[in-house]
Design an enzyme around this catalytic site. Structure first.
Site, short mmCIF file in Angstrom:
data_model
loop_
_atom_site.label_atom_id
_atom_site.label_comp_id
_atom_site.label_asym_id
_atom_site.label_seq_id
_atom_site.Cartn_x
_atom_site.Cartn_y
_atom_site.Cartn_z
N VAL A 66 0.82 -1.21 0.00
CA VAL A 66 0.00 0.00 0.00
C VAL A 66 0.85 1.27 0.00
O VAL A 66 0.33 2.36 -0.21
CB VAL A 66 -0.97 -0.01 1.20
CG1 VAL A 66 -0.23 0.32 2.50
CG2 VAL A 66 -2.14 0.94 0.98
N ASN A 92 -5.92 1.07 7.68
CA ASN A 92 -5.43 0.39 8.87
C ASN A 92 -3.93 0.09 8.82
O ASN A 92 -3.29 0.00 9.86
CB ASN A 92 -6.19 -0.93 9.07
CG ASN A 92 -5.56 -1.80 10.13
OD1 ASN A 92 -5.62 -1.52 11.32
ND2 ASN A 92 -4.91 -2.89 9.70
N SER A 147 -2.95 5.82 16.73
CA SER A 147 -2.33 5.20 17.89
C SER A 147 -2.22 6.22 19.02
O SER A 147 -2.09 7.42 18.76
CB SER A 147 -0.92 4.69 17.54
OG SER A 147 -0.20 4.32 18.69
N TYR A 161 7.60 7.27 14.58
CA TYR A 161 6.28 6.65 14.54
C TYR A 161 5.25 7.57 15.21
O TYR A 161 4.16 7.80 14.68
CB TYR A 161 6.33 5.30 15.24
CG TYR A 161 4.98 4.61 15.37
CD1 TYR A 161 4.36 4.05 14.27
CD2 TYR A 161 4.35 4.50 16.62
CE1 TYR A 161 3.13 3.40 14.40
CE2 TYR A 161 3.13 3.86 16.76
CZ TYR A 161 2.53 3.31 15.64
OH TYR A 161 1.31 2.69 15.76
N LYS A 165 1.89 9.35 13.48
CA LYS A 165 0.53 9.17 13.97
C LYS A 165 -0.09 10.49 14.43
O LYS A 165 -1.30 10.71 14.26
CB LYS A 165 0.50 8.15 15.11
CG LYS A 165 0.79 6.72 14.64
CD LYS A 165 -0.21 6.22 13.63
CE LYS A 165 -0.06 4.72 13.36
NZ LYS A 165 -1.02 4.22 12.34
#
Length: 278
Positions: A66, A92, A147, A161, A165
């Site tokens: 993706v 997702n 998250s 990360y 998010k």
């Protein structure tokens, strides 16, 4: 069956939350496109759905990356070729991508930064743009999976990360206001600690993963409910946000599902009697 006749694309559905969401959508009558890079794990998802009694005609399985334009295009085209329309997009796919050198925090390379942003943010932006025309036709829904690493608590070990998010949460809010003008609802769910494959992605062996989860469950300052979440816990929220009958007035919001982790303060995590010497 509230999703009968609806078509759903779920990225990252070869494992964990995506797999559980795909199963629930399919059992609730939806046509489902499942996808992931690992063909073997994706086949496990497909078989799980078929064994639950869902017809092959309601399932589209696509091995694709993706984060690539070709992979995104294949997802959209194959879904339209098989089902004709797209009603729901669940973004997702995501993961904490560690530095292979073992570096953490500001010692991580810029390459690790780019990889985290590409998977956790850029792929969502690109999929949203490519699916938008079809969701305008169906007055559809987008559910992003974020998250609690987005903050406001610091994530010093996996800061790239957390940055990705946090940006995704802002993207959810901003696109929600933009796209509701075309009848498309955008919302998000923000999981806390969940039994998925994320510890595998971090390179933890099974024994270490068990110790990790056991420790978190045993300490209320980590998870006040003292229960690590399951993929089904998050998947149920995804279905709620994708159901315009149930959540029609929710626009651009992020539902936090973390057993209370983000509500904990130092005073709550420590026994007051011990502090006072009683």
């Amino acid at each position: 069956m509230s999703f009968t006749g609806k078509t759903v694309i779920i990225t990252g559905s070869s494992n964990g939350i995506g797999r559980s969401a795909a199963l629930l959508f399919a059992q609730d009558g939806a046509n489902v496109t499942i996808t992931g890079r690992n063909a073997e794990r994706l086949e496990e998802t497909r078989q799980l759905i078929l064994e639950s009694g869902v017809s092959e005609s309601h399932l589209n399985s696509v091995v694709a990356d993706v984060t690539t334009s070709d992979g995104q295009d294949l997802l959209v085209k194959s879904t339209l070729d098989k089902f004709g329309k797209i009603h729901i997009l669940v973004n997702n796919a995501g993961a904490t991508i560690p530095d292979t050198t073992g570096a953490t925090g500001t010692d991580q390379t810029i390459d690790v930064y780019h990889k985290n942003l590409k998977l956790n943010l850029q792929a969502v932006i690109e999929m949203t743009k490519k699916v938008k025309p079809y969701l305008m036709e169906t007055q559809g829904e987008i559910v992003n999976v974020s998250s609690i690493a987005a903050g406001p608590q610091a994530q010093s070990d996996v800061l790239y990360y957390g940055i990705a998010k946090a940006a995704l949460d802002q993207y959810t809010r901003s696109t929600a206001i933009d796209l509701i003008q075309q009848g498309i609802r955008v919302n998000s769910v923000s999981p806390g600690v969940v039994h998925t494959g994320f510890t595998d992605a971090l390179g933890m062996p099974d024994e270490a993963s068990k110790k990790f989860f056991d420790y978190l469950e045993a300490h209320k300052e980590c998870i006040p409910s003292r229960v690590v979440g399951t993929p089904e816990d998050i998947a149920n929220i995804i279905l709620f946000l994708a159901d315009r009958e149930l959540s029609s007035y929710i626009i651009g919001e992020t539902i936090v599902a973390d057993g209370g982790s983000t509500l904990v303060k130092g005073s709550q995590a420590t026994d007051l009697r011990t502090i006072l010497g009683l």
